[in-house]
Design a protein around this motif. Structure first.
Motif, PDB file in Angstrom:
ATOM      1  N   THR A  77       2.753   1.671  -3.318  1.00  0.00           N
ATOM      2  CA  THR A  77       1.904   2.064  -4.447  1.00  0.00           C
ATOM      3  C   THR A  77       1.467   3.516  -4.324  1.00  0.00           C
ATOM      4  O   THR A  77       1.555   4.282  -5.290  1.00  0.00           O
ATOM      5  CB  THR A  77       0.651   1.159  -4.519  1.00  0.00           C
ATOM      6  OG1 THR A  77       1.060  -0.201  -4.465  1.00  0.00           O
ATOM      7  CG2 THR A  77      -0.118   1.399  -5.806  1.00  0.00           C
ATOM      8  N   THR A 114       7.545   1.590  -8.393  1.00  0.00           N
ATOM      9  CA  THR A 114       6.203   2.014  -8.790  1.00  0.00           C
ATOM     10  C   THR A 114       6.244   3.398  -9.432  1.00  0.00           C
ATOM     11  O   THR A 114       5.615   3.642 -10.464  1.00  0.00           O
ATOM     12  CB  THR A 114       5.277   2.063  -7.553  1.00  0.00           C
ATOM     13  OG1 THR A 114       5.346   0.813  -6.902  1.00  0.00           O
ATOM     14  CG2 THR A 114       3.843   2.362  -7.947  1.00  0.00           C
ATOM     15  N   ASN A 128       2.622  -5.077  -6.901  1.00  0.00           N
ATOM     16  CA  ASN A 128       3.430  -4.762  -5.725  1.00  0.00           C
ATOM     17  C   ASN A 128       3.231  -5.753  -4.590  1.00  0.00           C
ATOM     18  O   ASN A 128       4.135  -5.965  -3.784  1.00  0.00           O
ATOM     19  CB  ASN A 128       3.135  -3.342  -5.237  1.00  0.00           C
ATOM     20  CG  ASN A 128       3.744  -2.309  -6.157  1.00  0.00           C
ATOM     21  OD1 ASN A 128       4.604  -2.638  -6.971  1.00  0.00           O
ATOM     22  ND2 ASN A 128       3.297  -1.077  -6.035  1.00  0.00           N
ATOM     23  N   VAL A 181       0.836  -1.203   0.000  1.00  0.00           N
ATOM     24  CA  VAL A 181       0.000   0.000   0.000  1.00  0.00           C
ATOM     25  C   VAL A 181       0.873   1.257   0.000  1.00  0.00           C
ATOM     26  O   VAL A 181       0.702   2.149  -0.835  1.00  0.00           O
ATOM     27  CB  VAL A 181      -0.961   0.017   1.222  1.00  0.00           C
ATOM     28  CG1 VAL A 181      -1.656   1.355   1.345  1.00  0.00           C
ATOM     29  CG2 VAL A 181      -1.977  -1.107   1.106  1.00  0.00           C
ATOM     30  N   PHE A 184      -0.704  -2.030  -7.918  1.00  0.00           N
ATOM     31  CA  PHE A 184      -0.865  -2.493  -6.535  1.00  0.00           C
ATOM     32  C   PHE A 184      -0.828  -4.025  -6.467  1.00  0.00           C
ATOM     33  O   PHE A 184      -0.161  -4.609  -5.607  1.00  0.00           O
ATOM     34  CB  PHE A 184      -2.172  -1.959  -5.951  1.00  0.00           C
ATOM     35  CG  PHE A 184      -2.437  -2.420  -4.551  1.00  0.00           C
ATOM     36  CD1 PHE A 184      -1.535  -2.139  -3.536  1.00  0.00           C
ATOM     37  CD2 PHE A 184      -3.578  -3.146  -4.245  1.00  0.00           C
ATOM     38  CE1 PHE A 184      -1.763  -2.577  -2.238  1.00  0.00           C
ATOM     39  CE2 PHE A 184      -3.811  -3.586  -2.953  1.00  0.00           C
ATOM     40  CZ  PHE A 184      -2.901  -3.303  -1.954  1.00  0.00           C
TER      41      PHE A 184
END
Lengths: 261, 254
Positions: free
Chosen positions: A81, A147, A204, A78, A201
Motif C-alpha cells: 500500500t 495499488t 490489500n 503495508v 489497504f
C-alpha cells in the motif's frame, strides 16, 4: 431522434435482462440435491468451529505455525500500500484531465491504467514469482503494483473533481504556483487521497491472502493447504483471523478519516 | 485623486468563443466605489479578471496602479495581485482550513514559498490577520473551520483576507449575490468603511440595482461587452436600467 433514443434504450434493457437470465440459468442448480448440498455446506463450516476443550487447545497450538505467515501478510499489505501510494501520487497528476498537461498524455496514461487494472493481482504475482522466486517480496511487489495502478486512477479522479474557486482565490491574492497547489488544491483532494489509500489497504489485506495461495508468502498458502488436507479447524482459525484483521483495520481507518475529513 | 485603473480599448475573446469585450475605455480614480451592472454574460467577470491579470486580454491595455498588467510576466503579476483583493460570489475559501488560515492566505504573496507551504507564518502576520478578523467582527471564530460558517460569515472572512493583503483595489465578483438582504448590507458597509479608512478603490459587479444605488459613488452599465452607461447613481433612472438590462438580439450570450 426521440424514437432512436427510445429504441436504443429498449435494446439496452433487453440485453441486460437477457444477460441476467442467461447467467442464472447457466448455474445449473440441481434442485433435487439442494437440501443435501446445503446441509453439507453447513457441516463443512461447522467443522471449522471448535467444539469442546480439546478443539480449543488444538486451535491455540497452531499459534507458532500461523503467527509468522500472519505477520508476513500484514507486512505485504503495508509495504504494497505504502509503495503503491507513493508512486501513484505523482502519476495521478499526469493521469488527471487538467489544464496543465496535454489531454493526449492523460488519455494515454489512463488507457495504460485501464489495461493494467483488468489483470487480477494473482496474475502479477505469478509473473513476479517466476522472475524472483517464492516469498513475500514477490507478493509485496504484485500488491504494490496493483495499488499503484488503482490509486493512480482514483487520485486522478479526485484531482479532476477539484473546484476551481479556491485555486482562483489563492492565485488572485498573489500566491505562486506552489502555494496555489498547497493551499488551493491539496486541502480539497487530501481527504479523498486518505480515504482511498485506507480503503486500498483493507483491500490489500485480502489480496495478500490471495497471492499467498500461489506461494507469494503470507497466510494464503496455509489456508489452501488446510482445506486440501481437510484440517478444517485450521481453516476456521485462519478465516477468523482474517475477519478480525479486516474489521480492526476498517475501524481504525474510520477513525482516521473522521479526524481528517 | 490619482488613477487606480486605466483601461484602454480593452478587448477579449475566449478561445473558440465569441468576443466578450469590445474595445472598452474606462478610468477609475483611487477611492471610488464603482458598481458594475449588466446581464450575465455581459463581460463583467472577464473585465475584473483582466484587471488582476488572471486573464490576458486579446486586445487593449489595463493599467493598474500605474503598471500595464497585460505586458507583465506571471511573476510580476503576482506582485501586483498582492495589492488587489478579490471576493467572489461562491466565497472561494478553503473550506477545510480554519478562519485564521484563510485570512493568512492573503499574506502568501509576501512570504517565502517553503515556510508558507509548511503552514508557518511570521508572528507579525498572524497578529495582522487577527486584527483583520476583529475588523469584520469574527474574532471568536478564528479557530473554526470555514465550512461550518454561514454564507455571510464566509464572505466576511473573504473581506478580512483582502484587508490582510493590504489591498489598494478590491474586485468583487457578484460578491453579495448569494446573501440575504441584511447580510448584503453588512458586506457593503464593511467595504464602504474600507474605502473611507484606507482610500481603497472598489469595483463591484452586481445584479442588485437598489444596492448599487445606495452604496456606489459611480455606476457603470456593461452590455454585450461595451459600456453603455457611466454616471453617478442618481442619474441611473429606470429607463437607463431597462436599457442596460435589455437583451440584445445578437449578443455574446452563452
Amino acid at each position: 431522434m426521440k424514437i432512436i433514443a427510445m429504441l436504443s434504450r429498449l435494446v439496452g434493457f433487453l440485453a441486460l435482462a437477457a444477460l441476467i437470465v442467461w447467467s442464472f440459468v447457466g448455474m445449473e442448480i440441481d434442485r433435487a440435491h439442494l437440501p443435501t448440498g446445503v446441509a453439507a455446506g453447513f457441516s463443512f463450516v461447522g467443522r471449522m468451529i471448535p467444539h469442546g476443550k480439546a478443539d480449543f487447545r488444538y486451535d491455540l497450538s497452531l499459534r507458532d505455525q500461523i503467527m509468522q505467515p500472519l505477520l508476513d501478510t500484514i507486512q505485504m499489505a503495508v509495504v504494497g500500500t505504502v509503495a503503491g501510494a507513493i508512486m501513484a501520487f505523482p502519476m495521478s497528476f499526469f493521469a488527471a484531465r487538467t489544464s496543465v498537461f496535454p489531454r493526449s498524455l492523460s488519455a494515454a496514461i489512463k488507457s495504460y491504467l485501464n489495461v493494467s487494472r483488468a489483470i487480477p493481482t494473482i496474475v502479477y504475482a505469478l509473473i513476479i514469482l517466476s522472475a524472483i522466486g517464492l516469498g513475500k517480496t514477490a507478493g509485496s511487489i504484485a500488491i504494490g503494483y496493483v495499488t499503484f495502478i488503482s490509486l493512480s486512477k482514483l487520485y486522478a479522479e479526485a484531482l479532476e473533481s477539484v473546484s476551481q474557486g479556491p485555486i482562483d482565490a489563492v492565485r488572485a491574492s498573489g500566491g505562486n504556483s506552489v502555494q496555489v497547489f498547497v493551499y488551493g488544491m491539496m486541502p480539497q483532494v487530501f481527504p479523498h487521497y486518505l480515504a482511498t489509500s485506507l480503503y486500498s489497504f483493507e483491500y490489500n489485506l485480502k489480496d495478500s491472502f490471495i497471492v499467498g495461495i500461489v506461494g507469494a508468502g503470507g497466510l494464503g498458502a496455509q489456508l489452501l493447504d488446510s482445506i486440501h488436507e481437510f484440517k478444517l479447524l485450521d481453516t476456521g482459525v485462519i478465516i477468523a483471523l482474517l475477519i478480525v484483521l479486516v474489521n480492526v483495520v476498517d475501524y481504525c481507518s474510520y477513525r482516521v478519516r473522521a479526524v481528517f475529513s | 485623486m490619482p488613477d487606480a485603473i486605466v483601461i484602454k480599448q480593452l478587448a477579449h475573446t475566449y478561445r473558440g468563443g465569441a468576443p466578450v469585450l469590445h474595445g472598452l475605455d474606462l478610468t477609475i480614480a483611487e477611492g471610488e466605489f464603482v458598481g458594475l451592472i449588466g446581464l450575465s454574460g455581459a463581460g463583467k467577470s472577464t473585465l475584473l479578471r483582466c484587471i488582476n491579470g488572471l486573464i490576458t486580454p486579446t486586445g487593449g491595455s489595463c493599467i493598474v496602479l500605474g503598471e500595464a498588467v497585460e505586458k507583465m510576466p506571471e511573476s510580476e503579476r503576482r506582485l501586483l495581485r498582492r495589492r488587489i483583493g478579490m471576493i467572489f460570489q461562491e466565497f472561494n475559501l478553503v473550506d477545510r482550513l480554519t478562519v485564521l488560515k484563510n485570512v493568512l492566505i492573503g499574506r502568501l504573496g509576501y512570504l517565502p514559498t517553503l515556510s508558507s507551504c509548511l503552514h508557518r507564518f511570521p508572528a507579525s502576520d498572524v497578529s495582522l490577520a487577527r486584527e483583520c478578523l476583529a475588523q469584520v467582527g469574527l474574532t471568536e471564530f478564528e479557530g473554526r473551520r470555514v465550512r461550518d460558517l454561514s454564507g455571510g460569515q464566509k464572505q466576511r472572512v473573504a473581506v478580512a483576507r483582502t484587508i490582510a493583503q493590504g489591498a489598494k483595489i478590491i474586485l468583487a465578483d457578484e460578491a453579495t449575490a448569494n446573501l440575504d438582504v441584511l447580510t448584503k448590507d453588512e458586506i457593503m458597509d464593511l467595504l464602504k468603511d474600507l474605502v473611507r479608512d484606507t482610500g481603497a478603490t472598489v469595483l463591484f459587479s452586481m445584479h442588485d440595482i437598489a444596492l448599487a444605488r445606495r452604496y456606489c459613488t459611480r455606476i457603470i452599465g456593461l452590455k454585450n461587452g461595451a459600456i453603455t452607461f457611466d454616471a453617478a447613481p442618481d442619474q441611473l433612472d429606470d429607463a437607463a436600467v431597462a436599457d442596460v438590462l435589455a437583451r440584445a438580439e445578437h449578443g455574446a450570450m452563452k
